[in-house]
Scaffold this active site. Structure first.
Site, PDB file in Angstrom:
ATOM      1  N   LYS A  11      53.280 -34.558  49.782  1.00 32.27           N
ATOM      2  CA  LYS A  11      51.931 -34.331  50.327  1.00 32.27           C
ATOM      3  C   LYS A  11      51.678 -35.205  51.566  1.00 32.27           C
ATOM      4  CE  LYS A  11      49.889 -32.860  45.926  1.00 32.27           C
ATOM      5  NZ  LYS A  11      48.742 -33.066  44.999  1.00 32.27           N
ATOM      6  N   TYR A  51      46.086 -23.146  46.453  1.00 32.17           N
ATOM      7  CA  TYR A  51      45.358 -23.807  45.353  1.00 32.17           C
ATOM      8  C   TYR A  51      44.228 -22.943  44.788  1.00 32.17           C
ATOM      9  CZ  TYR A  51      47.817 -28.272  45.891  1.00 32.17           C
ATOM     10  OH  TYR A  51      48.769 -29.265  45.907  1.00 32.17           O
ATOM     11  N   ASN A 114      48.024 -37.882  45.942  1.00 35.57           N
ATOM     12  CA  ASN A 114      48.951 -38.360  44.908  1.00 35.57           C
ATOM     13  C   ASN A 114      50.433 -38.039  45.182  1.00 35.57           C
ATOM     14  OD1 ASN A 114      48.741 -35.674  44.382  1.00 35.57           O
ATOM     15  ND2 ASN A 114      48.081 -35.870  42.259  1.00 35.57           N
ATOM     16  N   HIS A 117      53.394 -32.656  44.770  1.00 32.25           N
ATOM     17  CA  HIS A 117      53.007 -31.544  43.890  1.00 32.25           C
ATOM     18  C   HIS A 117      54.187 -31.226  42.986  1.00 32.25           C
ATOM     19  CE1 HIS A 117      51.482 -27.600  42.619  1.00 32.25           C
ATOM     20  NE2 HIS A 117      52.714 -27.172  42.798  1.00 32.25           N
ATOM     21  N   GLU A 128      54.923 -20.055  43.449  1.00 32.93           N
ATOM     22  CA  GLU A 128      54.795 -21.063  44.510  1.00 32.93           C
ATOM     23  C   GLU A 128      56.012 -21.053  45.436  1.00 32.93           C
ATOM     24  OE1 GLU A 128      51.952 -23.941  41.754  1.00 32.93           O
ATOM     25  OE2 GLU A 128      54.006 -24.584  42.178  1.00 32.93           O
TER      26      GLU A 128
HETATM   27  P1  IDP Z   1      48.740 -31.781  39.134  1.00 32.16           P
HETATM   28  O1  IDP Z   1      49.027 -31.854  40.622  1.00 32.16           O
HETATM   29  O2  IDP Z   1      49.159 -33.031  38.422  1.00 32.16           O
HETATM   30  O3  IDP Z   1      49.281 -30.528  38.497  1.00 32.16           O
HETATM   31  P2  IDP Z   1      46.129 -30.511  39.018  1.00 32.16           P
HETATM   32  O4  IDP Z   1      45.140 -30.725  37.929  1.00 32.16           O
HETATM   33  O5  IDP Z   1      46.871 -29.224  39.069  1.00 32.16           O
HETATM   34  O6  IDP Z   1      47.147 -31.755  38.989  1.00 32.16           O
HETATM   35  O7  IDP Z   1      45.359 -30.736  40.388  1.00 32.16           O
HETATM   36  C1  IDP Z   1      45.927 -30.313  41.613  1.00 32.16           C
HETATM   37  C2  IDP Z   1      45.725 -31.410  42.640  1.00 32.16           C
HETATM   38  O8  IDP Z   1      44.332 -31.566  42.893  1.00 32.16           O
HETATM   39  C3  IDP Z   1      46.174 -32.814  42.221  1.00 32.16           C
HETATM   40  O9  IDP Z   1      47.554 -33.032  42.380  1.00 32.16           O
HETATM   41  C4  IDP Z   1      45.353 -33.689  43.139  1.00 32.16           C
HETATM   42  O10 IDP Z   1      45.881 -33.725  44.461  1.00 32.16           O
HETATM   43  C5  IDP Z   1      44.036 -32.936  43.166  1.00 32.16           C
HETATM   44  N1  IDP Z   1      43.106 -33.438  42.136  1.00 32.16           N
HETATM   45  C6  IDP Z   1      43.192 -33.277  40.787  1.00 32.16           C
HETATM   46  N2  IDP Z   1      42.168 -33.855  40.140  1.00 32.16           N
HETATM   47  C7  IDP Z   1      41.404 -34.410  41.113  1.00 32.16           C
HETATM   48  C8  IDP Z   1      40.176 -35.160  41.089  1.00 32.16           C
HETATM   49  O11 IDP Z   1      39.586 -35.429  40.031  1.00 32.16           O
HETATM   50  N3  IDP Z   1      39.686 -35.555  42.308  1.00 32.16           N
HETATM   51  C9  IDP Z   1      40.309 -35.263  43.497  1.00 32.16           C
HETATM   52  N4  IDP Z   1      41.452 -34.552  43.556  1.00 32.16           N
HETATM   53  C10 IDP Z   1      41.996 -34.136  42.391  1.00 32.16           C
HETATM   54 MG    MG Z   2      48.818 -28.557  38.860  1.00 33.70          MG
END
Ligand code: IDP
Ligand code: MG
Length: 139
Positions: A11, A51, A114, A117, A128
């Protein structure tokens, strides 16, 4: 080589922090083979489409603008049990909850930024991978 696939992105925060190399090294050390890879910047429309499953979540707008804020590295990875093993290698979504040694623990800045992905199912891994790569770009 046998095995199934998962899809990953390095990312914008991790690209900006010069961590493409260390993250790819962790991926290879984790036993994943890189079947496809490209370096590009998503438009807000493309990030929104990728997304779309999170459209109703409160962080959707923030996620779309963040994921289109700079270049990313997209890749298709192959290994037995690829989806689950890659989720284990990257760690929890929130880096403060990620296990020691995981990619997110090592490289993520926040729950939004984070570092990487990782697909959450075989079905989504294929969707994807097809979003980013043609058959000609997959080895
Ligand atoms: P994942 O990437 O671990 O599968 P998901 O729940 O699919 O997590 O969420 C997709 C992406 O959305 C996350 O990787 C992160 O970048 C962002 N995200 C998830 N939860 C939050 C939040 O509470 N605040 C801001 N961004 C979030
Ligand atoms: Mg996810």
């Amino acid at each position: 080589m046998a095995g199934n696939i998962t899809f990953t992105m390095v990312k914008p925060d991790a690209v900006e922090a010069n961590n493409i190399g260390p993250i790819l090294a962790k991926i290879n050390q984790g036993g994943f083979r890189i079947l496809a890879m490209k370096y590009l910047r998503l438009t807000p429309e493309q990030a929104g489409q990728f997304y779309a499953v999170h459209k109703e979540r409160p962080f959707y707008g923030e996620l779309v603008s963040y994921m289109s804020s700079g270049p990313i590295v997209a890749a298709v990875l192959q290994k037995d049990n690829a989806v689950a093993d890659y989720r284990k290698l990257i760690g929890a979504t929130d880096p403060t909850k990620a296990e020691e040694g995981t990619i997110r623990k090592l490289f993520a800045k926040s729950i939004a930024a984070n570092a990487v992905h990782g697909s959450d199912s075989d079905e989504n891994a294929n969707i994807e991978a097809d979003f980013f790569f043609s058959k000609l770009e997959r080895f």
